[in-house]
Design an enzyme around this catalytic site. Sequence first.
Site, PDB file in Angstrom:
ATOM      1  N   ASP A 101      45.128 -10.846  32.763  1.00 23.30           N
ATOM      2  CA  ASP A 101      45.908  -9.619  32.961  1.00 23.30           C
ATOM      3  C   ASP A 101      45.022  -8.528  33.556  1.00 23.30           C
ATOM      4  O   ASP A 101      44.969  -7.400  33.058  1.00 23.30           O
ATOM      5  CB  ASP A 101      46.507  -9.181  31.624  1.00 23.30           C
ATOM      6  CG  ASP A 101      47.595  -8.116  31.791  1.00 23.30           C
ATOM      7  OD1 ASP A 101      48.128  -7.974  32.912  1.00 23.30           O
ATOM      8  OD2 ASP A 101      47.899  -7.430  30.799  1.00 23.30           O
TER       9      ASP A 101
HETATM   10 MG    MG Z   1      46.408  -3.253  28.556  1.00 24.79          MG
END
Ligand code: MG
Length: 235
Positions: A166
């Site tokens: 991410d």
């Molecule tokens: Mg974050």
Amino acid sequence: MREYQTKNQVVWFDEQLLREDPSQAFDVDFWQQNDAIIGSAEGRGTTWFIQTQTMQAALRHYRRGGLFGKLVSDSYWFTGWQETRSYAEFQLLKTLADAGVHVPKPIAARAIKSGLTYRADLLSEKIAHAEDLVGVLQRREMSAEEYYRVGVEIAKMHHVQVNHTDLNIHNLLLDRDGQVWVIDFDKCYHQDGTDWQQNNLDRLLRSFVKEKNKRSIHWQEAHFSPLLEGYQQYK
Ligand SMILES: [Mg+2]
Ligand SMILES: Nc1ncnc2c1ncn2[C@@H]1O[C@H](COP(=O)(O)OP(=O)(O)O)[C@@H](O)[C@H]1O
């Protein structure tokens, strides 16, 4: 690393960094009662900033995003203590920090089991005087040197074979000394080889583009060059 265990929960902690009772360290009320809350930040949930006896810390409860998250916002399927999100992130941060990558030092991690699922929390070092790149770029452009340092830090992380699944500009911080920090290693993992590494960079580029469209940050595509330069130089 030390462990504190009861029937349905385990806390893993670094006893050099955590002087408080590990059974209370994840309780926001406990810190509130001690006037130890120094701030907060909003992401998927609230991250609380805390003054502990040894250092400033960030306390985060693991939450799901997306539609599924609306149903079971903070419960995960239990498959073993060492498989929990919090234990995994604690270990990953420890490896990275020991290798000299700029990440928050892990202080303590907890998992609480109820039935077939568990909930989890993490206490880690608060990066002092730092702001995420979204915040920085809303105010000003970043210099080539700063972008270069972002690239270097990502290369350092890849050197340790950590896949940050991410990698976006909310999860990169810049401190007042110009140091770059990588945060939020939930669901990230060790991975051999190199064929996944470009995916991290692609995702990061998409994140700049997305935030540019969303809130017109001070960024242009050309700014990705010094970042890649730093990345390639360090590799
Ligand atoms: Mg974050
Ligand atoms: N260790 C930390 N030091 C300083 N700020 C932090 C730290 N951890 C989180 N933050 C701030 O809180 C925000 C949300 O935390 P994060 O760990 O990314 O959780 P999530 O994205 O799952 O909500 C970050 O974007 C950052 O601004």
